[in-house]
Design an enzyme around this catalytic site. Sequence first.
Site, PDB file in Angstrom:
ATOM      1  N   GLU A 104      -8.263 -19.544   2.128  1.00 36.43           N
ATOM      2  CA  GLU A 104      -7.645 -18.346   1.560  1.00 36.43           C
ATOM      3  C   GLU A 104      -8.303 -18.032   0.211  1.00 36.43           C
ATOM      4  O   GLU A 104      -8.896 -18.906  -0.422  1.00 36.43           O
ATOM      5  CB  GLU A 104      -6.134 -18.663   1.451  1.00 36.43           C
ATOM      6  CG  GLU A 104      -5.175 -17.637   0.999  1.00 36.43           C
ATOM      7  CD  GLU A 104      -5.273 -16.227   1.527  1.00 36.43           C
ATOM      8  OE1 GLU A 104      -6.371 -15.650   1.497  1.00 36.43           O
ATOM      9  OE2 GLU A 104      -4.217 -15.660   1.865  1.00 36.43           O
ATOM     10  N   ASP A 105      -8.194 -16.779  -0.203  1.00 31.32           N
ATOM     11  CA  ASP A 105      -8.774 -16.415  -1.507  1.00 31.32           C
ATOM     12  C   ASP A 105      -7.810 -16.732  -2.662  1.00 31.32           C
ATOM     13  O   ASP A 105      -8.171 -17.434  -3.602  1.00 31.32           O
ATOM     14  CB  ASP A 105      -9.215 -14.939  -1.546  1.00 31.32           C
ATOM     15  CG  ASP A 105      -8.099 -13.953  -1.205  1.00 31.32           C
ATOM     16  OD1 ASP A 105      -6.988 -14.390  -0.826  1.00 31.32           O
ATOM     17  OD2 ASP A 105      -8.337 -12.737  -1.310  1.00 31.32           O
ATOM     18  N   ASP A 108      -0.605 -16.219  -4.219  1.00 31.37           N
ATOM     19  CA  ASP A 108       0.091 -15.485  -5.275  1.00 31.37           C
ATOM     20  C   ASP A 108       1.597 -15.749  -5.110  1.00 31.37           C
ATOM     21  O   ASP A 108       2.077 -16.789  -5.530  1.00 31.37           O
ATOM     22  CB  ASP A 108      -0.295 -14.006  -5.092  1.00 31.37           C
ATOM     23  CG  ASP A 108       0.248 -13.082  -6.150  1.00 31.37           C
ATOM     24  OD1 ASP A 108       0.337 -13.481  -7.308  1.00 31.37           O
ATOM     25  OD2 ASP A 108       0.581 -11.924  -5.823  1.00 31.37           O
ATOM     26  N   LYS A 136      -2.186 -18.937  -8.186  1.00 33.32           N
ATOM     27  CA  LYS A 136      -1.416 -18.320  -9.285  1.00 33.32           C
ATOM     28  C   LYS A 136      -0.013 -18.891  -9.244  1.00 33.32           C
ATOM     29  O   LYS A 136       0.909 -18.248  -8.724  1.00 33.32           O
ATOM     30  CB  LYS A 136      -1.281 -16.813  -9.013  1.00 33.32           C
ATOM     31  CG  LYS A 136      -2.354 -15.935  -9.553  1.00 33.32           C
ATOM     32  CD  LYS A 136      -1.861 -14.477  -9.425  1.00 33.32           C
ATOM     33  CE  LYS A 136      -2.951 -13.559  -9.025  1.00 33.32           C
ATOM     34  NZ  LYS A 136      -2.448 -12.187  -8.769  1.00 33.32           N
ATOM     35  N   PHE A 157      -4.350  -9.781 -12.469  1.00 36.18           N
ATOM     36  CA  PHE A 157      -5.027  -9.301 -11.265  1.00 36.18           C
ATOM     37  C   PHE A 157      -6.503  -9.668 -11.293  1.00 36.18           C
ATOM     38  O   PHE A 157      -7.242  -9.270 -12.186  1.00 36.18           O
ATOM     39  CB  PHE A 157      -4.831  -7.793 -11.083  1.00 36.18           C
ATOM     40  CG  PHE A 157      -5.026  -7.386  -9.654  1.00 36.18           C
ATOM     41  CD1 PHE A 157      -3.991  -7.526  -8.736  1.00 36.18           C
ATOM     42  CD2 PHE A 157      -6.253  -6.922  -9.217  1.00 36.18           C
ATOM     43  CE1 PHE A 157      -4.179  -7.193  -7.401  1.00 36.18           C
ATOM     44  CE2 PHE A 157      -6.449  -6.586  -7.878  1.00 36.18           C
ATOM     45  CZ  PHE A 157      -5.409  -6.721  -6.970  1.00 36.18           C
ATOM     46  N   ARG A 170     -15.629  -6.429  -4.597  1.00 35.85           N
ATOM     47  CA  ARG A 170     -15.875  -7.638  -3.796  1.00 35.85           C
ATOM     48  C   ARG A 170     -17.272  -8.200  -4.033  1.00 35.85           C
ATOM     49  O   ARG A 170     -17.508  -9.392  -3.896  1.00 35.85           O
ATOM     50  CB  ARG A 170     -15.736  -7.327  -2.289  1.00 35.85           C
ATOM     51  CG  ARG A 170     -14.328  -7.012  -1.837  1.00 35.85           C
ATOM     52  CD  ARG A 170     -14.274  -7.039  -0.314  1.00 35.85           C
ATOM     53  NE  ARG A 170     -13.119  -6.326   0.218  1.00 35.85           N
ATOM     54  CZ  ARG A 170     -11.904  -6.844   0.367  1.00 35.85           C
ATOM     55  NH1 ARG A 170     -11.673  -8.088   0.011  1.00 35.85           N
ATOM     56  NH2 ARG A 170     -10.924  -6.127   0.868  1.00 35.85           N
TER      57      ARG A 170
HETATM   58  P1  IMP Z   1       0.803 -13.483  -1.541  1.00 32.12           P
HETATM   59  O1  IMP Z   1       1.279 -13.198  -0.146  1.00 32.12           O
HETATM   60  O2  IMP Z   1       1.653 -12.821  -2.592  1.00 32.12           O
HETATM   61  O3  IMP Z   1       0.610 -14.968  -1.831  1.00 32.12           O
HETATM   62  O4  IMP Z   1      -0.564 -12.778  -1.711  1.00 32.12           O
HETATM   63  C1  IMP Z   1      -1.677 -13.287  -1.154  1.00 32.12           C
HETATM   64  C2  IMP Z   1      -2.760 -12.262  -0.959  1.00 32.12           C
HETATM   65  O5  IMP Z   1      -2.659 -11.145  -1.841  1.00 32.12           O
HETATM   66  C3  IMP Z   1      -4.072 -12.912  -1.285  1.00 32.12           C
HETATM   67  O6  IMP Z   1      -4.617 -13.504  -0.141  1.00 32.12           O
HETATM   68  C4  IMP Z   1      -4.906 -11.763  -1.764  1.00 32.12           C
HETATM   69  O7  IMP Z   1      -5.542 -11.149  -0.675  1.00 32.12           O
HETATM   70  C5  IMP Z   1      -3.909 -10.816  -2.374  1.00 32.12           C
HETATM   71  N1  IMP Z   1      -3.885 -11.013  -3.852  1.00 32.12           N
HETATM   72  C6  IMP Z   1      -3.000 -11.735  -4.571  1.00 32.12           C
HETATM   73  N2  IMP Z   1      -3.288 -11.716  -5.873  1.00 32.12           N
HETATM   74  C7  IMP Z   1      -4.414 -10.968  -5.983  1.00 32.12           C
HETATM   75  C8  IMP Z   1      -5.259 -10.604  -7.090  1.00 32.12           C
HETATM   76  O8  IMP Z   1      -5.046 -10.990  -8.259  1.00 32.12           O
HETATM   77  N3  IMP Z   1      -6.340  -9.846  -6.788  1.00 32.12           N
HETATM   78  C9  IMP Z   1      -6.626  -9.421  -5.524  1.00 32.12           C
HETATM   79  N4  IMP Z   1      -5.889  -9.743  -4.471  1.00 32.12           N
HETATM   80  C10 IMP Z   1      -4.791 -10.511  -4.692  1.00 32.12           C
HETATM   81 MG    MG Z   2      -5.990 -12.515   1.149  1.00 26.18          MG
END
Ligand code: IMP
Ligand code: MG
Length: 180
Positions: A104-105, A108, A136, A157, A170
């Site tokens: 995963e990237d 959050d 995060k 962000f 990207r």
């Molecule tokens: P979550 O479901 O809130 O954990 O969000 C996860 C996904 O949201 C990540 O896989 C990212 O693709 C996107 N995301 C979360 N934070 C960021 C950020 O700071 N920049 C860009 N994409 C983000």
């Molecule tokens: Mg993602």
Amino acid sequence: MSGKYSHNAIKTLFSADTIDTRIREIGKAISNDYAMLTPKSPLHLIVVLKGAFIFAADLLRTITIPCTIDFIRASSYGSEKTSSGTVTIKHNLTVANRHVLLVEDIIDTGLTIQQITAELMAMKPASLGICSLLDKPDARKHPVDITYTGFIVPDTFIVGYGIDYDERYRELPSLGILDS
Ligand code: IMP
Ligand code: MG
């Protein structure tokens, strides 16, 4: 960071060299940890698109044990900077009895990875690990047990190195904070 965008819009957090060094460390750890688990069937990486595609391509080339790769599509952001709260997952995967590592990237709130993990666990993998380039922790709402983390980042962000804001940035080779 890049001439195409205004210079004060993105504050560099991790340079391409720093990212490269960290990924080599993670690749080594994964290769060590799974060496005994995967003598017969290779480690199966499942990459969460799109944000993790560059990370996965670099990570894969640092892994020294046999592995295979597949992709899953998840999106929750659209063109917003905060998660929409609903996660769309598209996949057609075979994971039963395989040692699976999700790539995963960013983790959050944790919602995306929690939903993906639940779907994959129902398909009975031999094991399921999570490898995230960024974590995060201050934004977490759904608990996640991350197996390998590249870097811990503040609740801001982040863009670059495959990670976008509204499909932009990207291509940047480093990771940075996008000013709001
Ligand atoms: P979550 O479901 O809130 O954990 O969000 C996860 C996904 O949201 C990540 O896989 C990212 O693709 C996107 N995301 C979360 N934070 C960021 C950020 O700071 N920049 C860009 N994409 C983000
Ligand atoms: Mg993602």
